[in-house]
Design an enzyme around this catalytic site. Structure first.
Site, PDB file in Angstrom:
ATOM      1  N   GLN A  79       0.843  -1.196   0.000  1.00 37.14           N
ATOM      2  CA  GLN A  79       0.000   0.000   0.000  1.00 37.14           C
ATOM      3  C   GLN A  79       0.877   1.243   0.000  1.00 37.14           C
ATOM      4  O   GLN A  79       1.563   1.532   0.973  1.00 37.14           O
ATOM      5  CB  GLN A  79      -0.933   0.028   1.214  1.00 37.14           C
ATOM      6  CG  GLN A  79      -1.844   1.248   1.188  1.00 37.14           C
ATOM      7  CD  GLN A  79      -2.717   1.371   2.429  1.00 37.14           C
ATOM      8  OE1 GLN A  79      -2.938   0.403   3.134  1.00 37.14           O
ATOM      9  NE2 GLN A  79      -3.204   2.573   2.692  1.00 37.14           N
ATOM     10  N   CYS A 125      -6.451   1.422   1.946  1.00 37.46           N
ATOM     11  CA  CYS A 125      -6.384   0.064   2.503  1.00 37.46           C
ATOM     12  C   CYS A 125      -7.645  -0.749   2.194  1.00 37.46           C
ATOM     13  O   CYS A 125      -7.590  -1.967   2.078  1.00 37.46           O
ATOM     14  CB  CYS A 125      -6.115   0.085   4.005  1.00 37.46           C
ATOM     15  SG  CYS A 125      -7.360   0.966   4.964  1.00 37.46           S
ATOM     16  N   HIS A 166      -7.871   0.603   9.796  1.00 34.28           N
ATOM     17  CA  HIS A 166      -7.115  -0.044   8.716  1.00 34.28           C
ATOM     18  C   HIS A 166      -7.769  -1.365   8.324  1.00 34.28           C
ATOM     19  O   HIS A 166      -8.245  -2.107   9.182  1.00 34.28           O
ATOM     20  CB  HIS A 166      -5.677  -0.277   9.214  1.00 34.28           C
ATOM     21  CG  HIS A 166      -4.753  -0.809   8.177  1.00 34.28           C
ATOM     22  ND1 HIS A 166      -4.533  -0.171   6.975  1.00 34.28           N
ATOM     23  CD2 HIS A 166      -3.979  -1.935   8.155  1.00 34.28           C
ATOM     24  CE1 HIS A 166      -3.659  -0.890   6.252  1.00 34.28           C
ATOM     25  NE2 HIS A 166      -3.317  -1.956   6.957  1.00 34.28           N
ATOM     26  N   ASP A 218      -1.621  -7.563   4.455  1.00 37.51           N
ATOM     27  CA  ASP A 218      -1.713  -6.180   4.913  1.00 37.51           C
ATOM     28  C   ASP A 218      -0.686  -5.369   4.127  1.00 37.51           C
ATOM     29  O   ASP A 218       0.524  -5.569   4.287  1.00 37.51           O
ATOM     30  CB  ASP A 218      -1.403  -6.142   6.425  1.00 37.51           C
ATOM     31  CG  ASP A 218      -1.399  -4.734   6.997  1.00 37.51           C
ATOM     32  OD1 ASP A 218      -1.413  -3.768   6.217  1.00 37.51           O
ATOM     33  OD2 ASP A 218      -1.377  -4.603   8.233  1.00 37.51           O
TER      34      ASP A 218
END
Length: 232
Positions: free
Chosen positions: A89, A95, A169, A184
């Site tokens: 990211q 996100c 997030h 992630d």
């Protein structure tokens, strides 16, 4: 150079379904709320489930844990399957979109797309790239950015401004090759959470989400969303 920033996506399955449908994913699988972690509420979630998204608060406790986890895994790397699709990211507030890409990209075998799907095209074009190259490619992908922006403004709550600091997030959990992965885009690599199967994946992912919650017991801002087969 400043990182590009997008408006944050709301943790709303309707918004997410519209987002992926606008990008050409057919509605044979849909995102839906997980209303609670008690067995009866988990049983309400239609099966099979192929991905779980977790929205959680980025607190000091979490950041400390993230740093420690990273140091530990750099010293003892986990074995990550080359079949895992992982994207970094680099876009602020993106996100939600990164989570959706992780959920869809790692379940392409189950999902169906329109022939002109912008999302399918993005996944095909980036399939051989590194996570960093995929991130750069996403920054330039107009169809995904425009769909993200319109989706972000469609939620039930007013979208925050681009500059507002959002401390929630999104991450995704998927099953690739019988292993449960946490994906992630803020982390340097996927995290392996052990063995799983198509039948146990949902419960296995929920158990990892419970660990996130136990880390911050005072926090209530946790949301789970499941990608389930045509049911909602």
């Amino acid at each position: 150079m400043d990182c590009p920033r997008w408006l944050p996506l709301e943790s709303n399955p309707e918004v997410m379904n519209k987002f992926v449908n606008c990008l050409g994913m057919r509605q044979t699988w849909q995102f839906g709320d997980v209303y609670g972690l008690d067995p009866e509420l988990l049983n309400m979630v239609p099966r099979p489930v192929c991905a779980v998204l977790l929205l959680f608060p980025v607190t000091e406790k979490y950041e400390t844990f993230k740093q420690e986890e990273e140091e530990k895994l750099k010293g003892q790397p986990q074995e990550v399957s080359p079949d895992v699709y992982f994207i970094k990211q680099t876009i602020g507030n993106a996100c939600g979109t990164i989570g959706l890409i992780h959920a869809v990209a790692n379940n392409k075998a189950h999902l169906e797309f329109e022939s002109d799907s912008a999302l399918k095209k993005f996944l095909e074009q980036t399939s051989k790239m590194t996570p960093e190259e995929r991130a750069t490619f996403l920054e330039k992908d107009e169809s995904i950015r425009v769909t993200h922006e319109s989706s972000a403004q469609e939620g039930q709550t007013e979208a925050p401004s681009l500059d507002e600091k959002v401390n929630l997030h999104f991450i995704a959990f998927v099953n690739v090759g019988g292993q449960l992965y946490e994906l992630d885009g803020r982390k340097p690599f996927p995290i392996v959470h052990g063995k799983t199967s198509a039948d146990t994946f949902f419960e296995d992912a929920v158990n990892v989400c419970k660990i996130f919650m136990a880390r911050d017991p005072q926090e209530l801002r946790f949301t789970l969303i499941a990608l389930s087969k045509d049911s909602y």
